[in-house]
Design an enzyme around this catalytic site. Structure first.
Site, PDB file in Angstrom:
ATOM      1  N   ARG A  38       0.423  87.341  81.548  1.00 40.43           N
ATOM      2  CA  ARG A  38       0.221  88.693  81.008  1.00 40.43           C
ATOM      3  C   ARG A  38       0.508  88.733  79.516  1.00 40.43           C
ATOM      4  NH1 ARG A  38       3.988  90.528  85.224  1.00 40.43           N
ATOM      5  NH2 ARG A  38       2.772  90.822  87.122  1.00 40.43           N
ATOM      6  N   ARG A  72       4.957  69.520 102.451  1.00 38.95           N
ATOM      7  CA  ARG A  72       6.063  69.323 101.551  1.00 38.95           C
ATOM      8  C   ARG A  72       7.233  70.038 102.190  1.00 38.95           C
ATOM      9  NH1 ARG A  72       7.783  65.715  98.217  1.00 38.95           N
ATOM     10  NH2 ARG A  72       8.859  66.547  96.400  1.00 38.95           N
ATOM     11  N   TYR A 111      -0.892  78.166 103.297  1.00 36.46           N
ATOM     12  CA  TYR A 111       0.317  78.780 102.769  1.00 36.46           C
ATOM     13  C   TYR A 111       0.071  80.287 102.674  1.00 36.46           C
ATOM     14  CZ  TYR A 111       4.240  79.798  99.777  1.00 36.46           C
ATOM     15  OH  TYR A 111       5.405  80.316  99.271  1.00 36.46           O
ATOM     16  N   ARG A 138      15.310  75.389  92.097  1.00 33.49           N
ATOM     17  CA  ARG A 138      15.832  76.719  91.776  1.00 33.49           C
ATOM     18  C   ARG A 138      17.157  76.974  92.481  1.00 33.49           C
ATOM     19  NH1 ARG A 138      11.004  80.239  94.721  1.00 33.49           N
ATOM     20  NH2 ARG A 138      11.297  79.413  96.808  1.00 33.49           N
ATOM     21  N   GLU A 155      17.711  74.662  95.953  1.00 34.45           N
ATOM     22  CA  GLU A 155      16.541  74.248  96.730  1.00 34.45           C
ATOM     23  C   GLU A 155      16.027  72.895  96.223  1.00 34.45           C
ATOM     24  OE1 GLU A 155      14.389  78.085  97.614  1.00 34.45           O
ATOM     25  OE2 GLU A 155      12.703  76.700  97.464  1.00 34.45           O
ATOM     26  N   ARG A 186      -1.556  81.127  91.263  1.00 37.30           N
ATOM     27  CA  ARG A 186      -0.744  82.107  91.993  1.00 37.30           C
ATOM     28  C   ARG A 186       0.101  82.951  91.041  1.00 37.30           C
ATOM     29  NH1 ARG A 186       1.049  81.774  97.230  1.00 37.30           N
ATOM     30  NH2 ARG A 186       3.191  82.160  96.662  1.00 37.30           N
ATOM     31  N   ASP A 221       1.252  84.193 102.286  1.00 37.45           N
ATOM     32  CA  ASP A 221       2.310  85.139 101.958  1.00 37.45           C
ATOM     33  C   ASP A 221       2.529  86.010 103.197  1.00 37.45           C
ATOM     34  OD1 ASP A 221       2.778  84.360  99.334  1.00 37.45           O
ATOM     35  OD2 ASP A 221       1.159  85.596  98.547  1.00 37.45           O
TER      36      ASP A 221
END
Ligand code: UDP
Length: 378
Positions: free
Chosen positions: A178, A251, A356, A282, A307, A174, A358
């Site tokens: 780069r 989860r 899941y 995070r 979180e 995901r 988006d």
């Protein structure tokens, strides 16, 4: 036969349910939307606390390469210019994410793509991975062992509650890798957050549609069953069937929110904590999602959320489907059961489809279902 009051009963007022309801209404269908929570919007719902928009159920950044979906959402709200640039912290050092030349520079002091590439290549060779079979092998092949151990291993094992060697390789795909100095977390053409948060988007989608909050389908099944010709069900499919074939696994997350009397806590919307020793994954500082809203940025307080990933126990929210073999087969079995026993009910959205999604994919899926149901065209 007596006509039923509605064409569609839509269970769940999240992005899927709200989008489907909008399209159905456009086609002259009579809909009612119900949700067990005290508010509409599902997990994109936002609170406004002292001038700061708070993503109550975790950060939601809209990103898409689908022009049709982008045009669609822009009919309802103005998107701000937010682009996600995540920072990761590991043992007091900061790194840029997703993995790019900034990260490689911070990790190895290299300045040129070919130098970074050569180090990754060498670490991949040392690990002797031909065809990555799990997340650990996939991660090492993509970014080398140093980046894996610093930025991936601890975070992923906290997030999923199991070793990287036992997780599917796809999860890590995901994230972009780069060999350029581009910190944008996503590769999509379009990105942003609605000004003022997502409630206006949900409000626009559901305008003129009858909605009921505090209404749990499971507890009101007998009264609700007869009111509509068809049901679009966006809740967990295993719960609908009273777990007859077994429980699907998820989860879950626990959010710990704090309102601090300071203007700026971390200077960025999302900072990941990648070490295994820190129990949360995070910290989100919500005002930074509104980078171009001076009133929010300069507010003399700030709202942060830690979180904590957790197991899905009764009462916890089902956030991430765990798409391993057992759950995938079980979900298919539930769909087969649904087809046989309740052919007028479509199970959809993240929980119904057990995927899941988006946000853009959720909207695209709602468009596809609307098209299949009654030929909706955007
Ligand atoms: N990930 C990681 N380190 C990070 C951020 C993400 O290893 O600092 C991995 C982790 O395995 C996670 C996956 O990348 O499950 C996908 O991350 P993403 O940010 O897409 O997760 P989301 O925010 O959607 O939960």
């Amino acid at each position: 036969m007596e006509q039923r009051k509605y064409d569609y009963l839509i269970v769940g007022a999240g992005l899927f349910g709200a989008t489907f309801a909008y399209m159905a209404k456009q086609q002259g269908k009579r809909c009612i939307v119900i949700d067990k929570r005290p508010h509409l919007g599902g997990n994109v719902y936002c609170d406004n606390l002292g001038g700061i928009t708070v993503h109550k159920y975790g950060p939601h950044i809209f990103h898409t390469s689908n022009k049709e979906v982008w045009n669609f959402v822009n009919k309802f709200v103005v998107f701000n210019q937010f682009t996600l640039n995540t920072i990761a912290t590991y043992k007091e050092k900061l790194y840029n994410l997703p993995f790019n030349m900034h990260t490689f520079h911070q990790m190895w002091d290299v300045t040129k793509p070919e130098e970074a590439f050569a180090i990754i290549e060498q670490q991949r060779r040392e690990a002797t991975i031909e065809n990555p079979r799990n997340l650990e092998e996939q991660a090492i092949s993509l970014v080398g062992r140093d980046v894996y151990e610093t930025l991936i291993k601890g975070y992923t094992e906290k997030q999923w509650g199991r070793p990287c060697r036992e997780l599917p390789a796809d999860i890590i795909k995901r994230l972009p890798v780069r060999f350029s100095f581009n910190n944008n977390y996503f590769n999509d053409r379009f990105q942003g957050i609605p000004e003022g948060g997502y409630n206006a988007l949900i409000g626009g989608l559901l305008e003129g549609t009858e909605c009921l909050t505090y209404c749990n389908y499971i507890d009101n099944r007998s009264e609700l069953e007869g009111i509509a010709d068809e049901i679009i069900y966006t809740g967990p499919i295993d719960e609908f069937f009273d777990y007859r074939l077994g429980r699907l696994e998820y989860r879950s997350l626990r959010f710990e929110q704090e309102d601090l009397p300071i203007c700026n806590f971390q200077g960025n919307a999302i900072v990941n904590y990648t070490s295994a020793e820190v129990p949360y994954t995070r910290i989100v500082e919500h005002k930074w999602f509104d980078t171009y809203n001076a009133a929010a940025i300069n507010a003399p307080h700030t709202i942060i959320t830690r979180e904590y990933p957790q197991d899905f126990t009764p009462g916890a929210e089902p956030y991430y489907p765990i798409n391993d073999e057992r759950n995938t087969v079980l979900h298919k079995d539930y769909l087969a059961l649904a087809k046989k026993e309740v052919p007028d009910i479509a199970f959809a959205g993240r929980l119904g489809a057990y995927k899941y999604f988006d946000m853009d994919k959720t909207i695209a899926e709602a468009m596809t279902l609307a098209n299949r149901e009654y030929g909706y065209k955007a």
